[in-house]
Scaffold this active site. Structure first.
Site, PDB file in Angstrom:
ATOM      1  N   PRO A  47       0.835  -1.192   0.000  1.00 38.31           N
ATOM      2  CG  PRO A  47      -0.037  -1.046   2.157  1.00 38.31           C
ATOM      3  CD  PRO A  47       0.802  -1.917   1.268  1.00 38.31           C
TER       4      PRO A  47
ATOM      5  N   GLY B  51       2.085   5.104   0.707  1.00 40.91           N
ATOM      6  CA  GLY B  51       1.910   6.098   1.772  1.00 40.91           C
ATOM      7  C   GLY B  51       1.476   5.505   3.093  1.00 40.91           C
ATOM      8  CB  ALA B  52       0.568   2.298   4.143  1.00 43.32           C
TER       9      ALA B  52
ATOM     10  N   GLY C 115       7.365   1.626   3.347  1.00 46.26           N
ATOM     11  CA  GLY C 115       8.532   1.872   2.497  1.00 46.26           C
ATOM     12  C   GLY C 115       8.303   1.711   1.019  1.00 46.26           C
TER      13      GLY C 115
ATOM     14  CG  ASP D 100      12.069   4.134   4.891  1.00 41.74           C
ATOM     15  OD1 ASP D 100      12.315   3.771   6.055  1.00 41.74           O
ATOM     16  OD2 ASP D 100      11.083   4.826   4.593  1.00 41.74           O
TER      17      ASP D 100
ATOM     18  CB  ALA E 135       9.829  -1.035  -2.101  1.00 45.02           C
TER      19      ALA E 135
ATOM     20  CB  SER F 144       8.860   6.237  -1.730  1.00 42.82           C
ATOM     21  OG  SER F 144       9.550   6.364  -0.511  1.00 42.82           O
TER      22      SER F 144
HETATM   23  C1  MEV Z   1      10.383   6.686   7.854  1.00 36.33           C
HETATM   24  O1  MEV Z   1      10.087   5.380   7.361  1.00 36.33           O
HETATM   25  C2  MEV Z   1      11.379   6.618   8.969  1.00 36.33           C
HETATM   26  C3  MEV Z   1      11.736   7.953   9.626  1.00 36.33           C
HETATM   27  O2  MEV Z   1      12.609   7.635  10.712  1.00 36.33           O
HETATM   28  C4  MEV Z   1      12.428   8.891   8.663  1.00 36.33           C
HETATM   29  C5  MEV Z   1      13.835   8.444   8.287  1.00 36.33           C
HETATM   30  O3  MEV Z   1      14.441   7.642   8.984  1.00 36.33           O
HETATM   31  O4  MEV Z   1      14.321   8.974   7.276  1.00 36.33           O
HETATM   32  C6  MEV Z   1      10.519   8.643  10.198  1.00 36.33           C
END
Ligand code: MEV
Length: 296
Positions: free
Chosen positions: A81, A83-84, A87, A132, A91, A89
Site C-alpha cells: 500500500p 503512503g502507509a 517503504g 528505508d 522499494a 517509495s
Molecule cells: C520513515 O520510514 C522513517 C523515519 O525515521 C524517517 C527516516 O528515517 O528517514 C521517520
C-alpha cells in the site's frame, strides 16, 4: 527489457530516533515492488500513476548509477500500500535501480544500489536517514545507524522466525512533514528530547539482545515501550492507537506504529502465522486494511 525488485519494510524499532543517530532495527517484508525498464531514446514513464514522482525518481537513480542514455520505466507492479509507512517509495527506488543495473549490465553491488535509491528518497523525504532504502535493498532483519562516514548496516541473526500483522490506518502520513515536526519539538525542548533518546537507546539495545535470543515476549514488551516514546513525540494518531489496541486484545505480543506515523500503519508482533492471521482479521473487522508477513 529488464526487471528489478525492492522489498517493502517495516521498522521494528527506531523510526524518528534514527534521524538523530540512534540504532534502528528494520525488517524486510515478503512483499515488495517490481519495476520493468528498457533502453529508450529519452527518459519516459509509461505508467499512469505518480508520473511526476516516478520520473524524478528515475532520473535521480540514473544519475547516481552514471547512466546517460534514455530509460523508459515500462511497468510497476506493487504488492504494497502506498503512503502507509511500509517503504513503498524506497522499494520502488530499489526496484528501478536494480532494473537499470540489469538492463545495462552495470554490475553494481548492493551498496551502490542502496546509495542510488537513497538519492531518490532524498527527493521525496528531505533528509531521510537511509533506513528505508537500506531495508528495501537488503531484506531480512537489519540493524541500521546513520553515520557521517558510511552508515552502519548489519544483518541481525534472529533466532526465531516471527510474523508481523500490519494494520493500515487509511490516513497518509507525510514523512517529510513529520520529521520536520519532530525536529521543531526537539529544538523547543532539547532536554526533554535528549531524555526520550536516552530511553530509546536503552530499549533498542535490549531489543537487539531479545531478537538474537529469540525472546519474542520481551521483543513485544519493548515494542510497546517504543510506542510510548512515539506517542510522546506526537507522531501517533487515534486510528493507530485503535489498531494497536485491537491487536493487543487479539493476542499480539507487542504493537506500535511503524514508519513516520501521523497515519500510515501500525505493526503487531505474533509468534506464528495463526496468531498473525487472527490479529489481522480483528483489525479488518474494525474497518481497517490489514495483511501479515513472515519475517526472516
Ligand atoms: C520513515 O520510514 C522513517 C523515519 O525515521 C524517517 C527516516 O528515517 O528517514 C521517520
Amino acid at each position: 527489457m529488464a526487471k528489478g525488485k525492492g522489498f517493502g519494510k517495516t521498522i521494528l524499532f527506531g523510526e524518528h530516533f534514527v534521524v538523530y543517530g540512534k540504532t534502528g532495527i528494520v525488517a524486510g517484508l515478503d512483499k515488495g515492488i517490481w519495476a520493468e525498464v528498457e533502453k529508450s531514446t529519452e527518459d519516459e514513464v509509461a505508467t499512469n500513476e505518480y508520473k511526476k514522482e516516478r520520473m524524478e525518481s528515475l532520473q535521480a537513480i540514473k544519475k547516481a548509477l552514471g547512466v546517460n542514455v534514455g530509460v523508459r520505466l515500462k511497468n510497476v507492479s506493487s504488492e504494497l500500500p502506498a503512503g502507509a509507512g511500509v517503504g513503498s517509495s524506497a522499494a520502488l527506488a530499489v526496484a528501478i535501480a536494480r532494473a537499470i543495473n540489469n538492463e545495462f549490465e552495470l554490475g553494481k553491488n548492493e551498496k551502490e544500489i542502496c546509495n542510488a535509491a537513497y538519492e531518490s528518497e532524498r527527493i521525496f523525504h528531505g533528509t531521510p536517514s537511509g533506513i528505508d532504502n537500506t531495508a528495501a535493498t537488503y531484506g531480512g532483519v537489519i540493524v541500521f545507524r546513520k553515520r557521517e562516514r558510511g552508515n552502519l548496516i548489519k544483518r541481525l541473526k534472529v533466532k526465531k522466525t516471527f510474523y508481523i500483522a500490519i494494520g493500515i490506518s487509511g490516513k497518509q502520513g507525510i514523512t517529510k512533514e513529520l520529521v520536520a515536526m519532530v525536529r521543531t519539538k526537539r529544538e523547543e525542548n532539547e532536554r526533554w528530547f535528549a531524555n526520550v533518546l536516552k530511553k530509546y537507546a536503552k530499549l533498542s539495545k535490549e531489543a537487539l539482545g531479545a531478537l538474537q535470543k529469540g525472546n519474542l515476549v520481551k521483543v513485544g514488551k519493548l515494542m510497546d515501550e517504543n510506542q510510548v516514546l512515539l506517542r510522546e513525540i506526537g507522531v501517533s494518531t487515534k486510528e493507530l492507537e485503535e489498531i494497536i489496541d485491537i491487536a493487543k486484545k487479539s493476542g499480539a505480543l507487542g504493537a506500535k506504529l511503524t514508519g513516520a506515523g501521523g497515519g500510515g500503519c501500525a505493526i503487531a508482533l505474533a509468534e506464528n502465522e495463526e496468531k498473525a492471521k487472527k490479529i489481522s482479521e480483528a483489525v479488518k473487522k474494525a474497518g481497517y486494511g490489514s495483511f501479515y508477513s513472515k519475517i526472516v
